[in-house]
Design a protein around this motif. Sequence first.
Motif, short mmCIF file in Angstrom:
data_model
loop_
_atom_site.label_atom_id
_atom_site.label_comp_id
_atom_site.label_asym_id
_atom_site.label_seq_id
_atom_site.Cartn_x
_atom_site.Cartn_y
_atom_site.Cartn_z
N ASN A 1 -3.04 -0.04 -4.07
CA ASN A 1 -4.15 0.73 -3.51
C ASN A 1 -5.41 0.59 -4.36
O ASN A 1 -6.52 0.56 -3.84
N ILE A 2 -5.23 0.48 -5.68
CA ILE A 2 -6.39 0.27 -6.55
C ILE A 2 -7.00 -1.09 -6.28
O ILE A 2 -8.22 -1.24 -6.14
N PRO B 1 1.02 2.34 -6.24
CA PRO B 1 -0.35 2.79 -6.50
C PRO B 1 -1.26 1.65 -6.93
O PRO B 1 -2.45 1.64 -6.59
N GLU B 2 -0.72 0.67 -7.66
CA GLU B 2 -1.54 -0.45 -8.10
C GLU B 2 -2.16 -1.20 -6.92
O GLU B 2 -3.30 -1.66 -6.99
N TYR C 1 0.82 -1.21 0.00
CA TYR C 1 0.00 0.00 0.00
C TYR C 1 0.86 1.26 0.00
O TYR C 1 0.53 2.25 -0.66
N GLU C 2 1.95 1.23 0.74
CA GLU C 2 2.77 2.42 0.90
C GLU C 2 3.65 2.71 -0.32
O GLU C 2 4.08 3.84 -0.52
#
Length: 204
Positions: free
Chosen positions: A137-138, A134-135, A130-131
Motif C-alpha cells: 500500500n505504501i 502494508p508495504e 494490497y490486501e
Amino acid sequence: MIAVNLPDEDRWRKYNNSSPLIAVFKNFHPLNDEIEQRINQHTFPISYKKSKFLVSPVDHNKYLFLIVKGIVRGFIKDGKTEITTWIAKENEVVGTIRNLWIDGDSEEYLQALEDVDLIAIPHVLSEYLYENFPEANIVGRKMMELYYRSAEERAYLCRISSAEKRYKRFLASFPDLINRVSLKYIASFLAVRLETLSRVRAKL
C-alpha cells in the motif's frame, strides 16, 4: 494473453533471476521476502513488436504492464480520429484506466510505439498484495502520487491556449520523448493538427 508457465529461475534468467518489478517497487519502499516471491511467481515477461496492440477494446484486460524497454501510448477513438491520452517509457507502469481492477469494458487501446519488452502484472496479484501487505500500500500510494501529477500535467498541456506554448511545455515536461515518438502521435497528444505542429517546430 497467457502467462508462460516456466520455473522462476528460467522465467527471469535474462533479468538477473528476479522480476524487474521488484527493483521498481524497492525504489519506493523495502519489500519483504514473501512479496518478492509472489511477484516472481505471478508476473511474467512479454514482448510486442512496434505498432502492435497490447490491449484493445475487444480484450478482457487482466493486467498492468511495467515497461522494461520501449515506448507505449494509450489512445481512444472519436470516430476515425485517434486521440492519444498518454505516452509512457521505460520503468513506468501502464494499463487501461477506465476499467482498472474492475470487470468491465474499456474504450482504450494500448499500442507499442517501439519494440517493447514488458512485465505483465495480473490485477489479481495487485489486489492480493494490497490486501495482505502494508508495504504494498505504501508503494502503491507513492506510485499513484507520481501518476496523478503526470495526469495533471497532461490535462494542463491540452488547455494551454496556443500550439507553440503547448509544444514548448511538452519539450520541458517530456524531453526524452521528442526524438523517439512520431510527430503524428505527439500532435494527437497535444490536441493540435500535424500540420500545425510541423509549422511550430519549423518556427522554433
